[in-house]
Design a protein around this motif. Sequence first.
Motif, short mmCIF file in Angstrom:
data_model
loop_
_atom_site.label_atom_id
_atom_site.label_comp_id
_atom_site.label_asym_id
_atom_site.label_seq_id
_atom_site.Cartn_x
_atom_site.Cartn_y
_atom_site.Cartn_z
N PHE A 1 -2.66 -4.62 -4.84
CA PHE A 1 -3.63 -5.28 -3.97
C PHE A 1 -4.47 -4.25 -3.22
O PHE A 1 -5.47 -4.59 -2.60
N ASP A 2 -4.06 -2.95 -3.26
CA ASP A 2 -4.83 -1.87 -2.64
C ASP A 2 -4.73 -0.64 -3.54
O ASP A 2 -3.93 0.25 -3.30
N PRO A 3 -5.55 -0.58 -4.62
CA PRO A 3 -5.43 0.54 -5.55
C PRO A 3 -5.78 1.89 -4.92
O PRO A 3 -6.24 1.95 -3.81
N PHE A 4 -5.65 2.94 -5.78
CA PHE A 4 -5.54 4.32 -5.32
C PHE A 4 -6.42 4.77 -4.16
O PHE A 4 -5.90 5.24 -3.23
N PRO A 5 -7.50 4.75 -3.86
CA PRO A 5 -7.76 5.52 -2.62
C PRO A 5 -7.17 4.84 -1.39
O PRO A 5 -7.29 5.35 -0.28
N PHE A 6 -6.47 3.68 -1.60
CA PHE A 6 -5.76 2.99 -0.53
C PHE A 6 -6.66 2.70 0.69
O PHE A 6 -6.35 3.05 1.81
N ILE A 7 -7.75 2.05 0.42
CA ILE A 7 -8.73 1.75 1.48
C ILE A 7 -8.13 0.80 2.52
O ILE A 7 -8.32 0.98 3.72
N LEU A 8 -7.37 -0.20 2.07
CA LEU A 8 -6.74 -1.12 3.01
C LEU A 8 -5.71 -0.40 3.89
O LEU A 8 -5.61 -0.65 5.09
N LEU A 9 -4.97 0.54 3.29
CA LEU A 9 -4.01 1.34 4.06
C LEU A 9 -4.74 2.18 5.10
O LEU A 9 -4.32 2.27 6.26
N ASN A 10 -5.86 2.80 4.70
CA ASN A 10 -6.65 3.59 5.64
C ASN A 10 -7.16 2.73 6.79
O ASN A 10 -7.17 3.16 7.96
N LEU A 11 -7.59 1.51 6.47
CA LEU A 11 -8.05 0.59 7.51
C LEU A 11 -6.91 0.24 8.46
O LEU A 11 -7.08 0.24 9.69
N ALA A 12 -5.72 -0.04 7.90
CA ALA A 12 -4.57 -0.36 8.74
C ALA A 12 -4.19 0.82 9.63
O ALA A 12 -3.92 0.65 10.82
N ALA B 1 6.99 3.07 5.58
CA ALA B 1 6.08 1.97 5.24
C ALA B 1 4.91 2.47 4.40
O ALA B 1 4.49 1.82 3.43
N MET B 2 4.39 3.65 4.74
CA MET B 2 3.28 4.21 3.95
C MET B 2 3.71 4.55 2.54
O MET B 2 2.99 4.29 1.57
N VAL B 3 4.89 5.14 2.40
CA VAL B 3 5.40 5.50 1.06
C VAL B 3 5.61 4.24 0.23
O VAL B 3 5.21 4.19 -0.95
N VAL B 4 6.22 3.21 0.83
CA VAL B 4 6.43 1.95 0.11
C VAL B 4 5.07 1.36 -0.29
O VAL B 4 4.89 0.89 -1.42
N TRP B 5 4.13 1.36 0.62
CA TRP B 5 2.78 0.85 0.35
C TRP B 5 2.18 1.57 -0.86
O TRP B 5 1.62 0.95 -1.77
N MET B 6 2.25 2.90 -0.84
CA MET B 6 1.66 3.69 -1.91
C MET B 6 2.38 3.44 -3.23
O MET B 6 1.73 3.35 -4.29
N ILE B 7 3.70 3.35 -3.23
CA ILE B 7 4.46 3.11 -4.48
C ILE B 7 4.12 1.74 -5.03
O ILE B 7 3.84 1.59 -6.24
N VAL B 8 4.12 0.72 -4.18
CA VAL B 8 3.82 -0.64 -4.64
C VAL B 8 2.41 -0.71 -5.21
O VAL B 8 2.17 -1.36 -6.24
N ASN B 9 1.45 -0.02 -4.60
CA ASN B 9 0.06 -0.12 -5.04
C ASN B 9 -0.32 0.89 -6.12
O ASN B 9 -1.42 0.84 -6.64
N SER B 10 0.56 1.81 -6.43
CA SER B 10 0.22 2.73 -7.52
C SER B 10 1.06 2.45 -8.77
O SER B 10 0.64 2.73 -9.87
N ARG B 11 2.24 1.87 -8.63
CA ARG B 11 3.10 1.62 -9.77
C ARG B 11 3.26 0.13 -10.10
O ARG B 11 3.79 -0.21 -11.13
N GLY B 12 2.89 -0.73 -9.17
CA GLY B 12 3.07 -2.17 -9.40
C GLY B 12 2.14 -2.71 -10.48
O GLY B 12 1.11 -2.11 -10.79
#
Length: 176
Positions: free
Chosen positions: A73-84, A58-69
């Motif tokens: 909706f959550d660009p590179f320092p992935f703040i929303l991912l960190n919050l989750a 899930a983290m890898v998919v999240w990072m790929i979607v938000n870095s290559r899409g």
Amino acid sequence: MHPDGMAAHILKQWQERKPVARNVNDVFEQQMTFGQRVADSVASFGGSWTFIGMFLAAMVVWMIVNSRGPKPFDPFPFILLNLALSCVASLQAPVIMMSQNRQSAKDRIDAQHDYAVNLKAELEVLGLHEKLDEIRDARIAALQRILEEQTAMLAALAAELQKLRVQDNGSDSVRS
């Protein structure tokens, strides 16, 4: 239960010839609430390789979607991912601790039950030793009685033999 109280209880069970052993897992499981069962399930799943693999995927998919899409909706320092991740960790930690506390309580119950069973087994072994000692003492007494009877018989036979020899010697001296 206090060890002295448990010992008295076990002694009573032993005297009444009642079993002490029981399945403490069944008793413990029957007393668990719905929330405790959920906590144990969450802790069990959260501590599995399946959870780790799914979480990493899930983290890898999240990072790929938000870095290559095209529209992240959550660009590179992935703040929303960190919050989750922080939310998952903050919720998962107390649930795991609840499960560990319950397991610790269950382990204490298991230890008390093992003590009770071992104590009763020790009492049974002591009782068997007493019975074996009584049997041994009775056999020794019986063997001593038999030995005394045989000694008396041998003494009587020896006296009879002595009489016969004296009579035999007396008849030999008359013949000569």
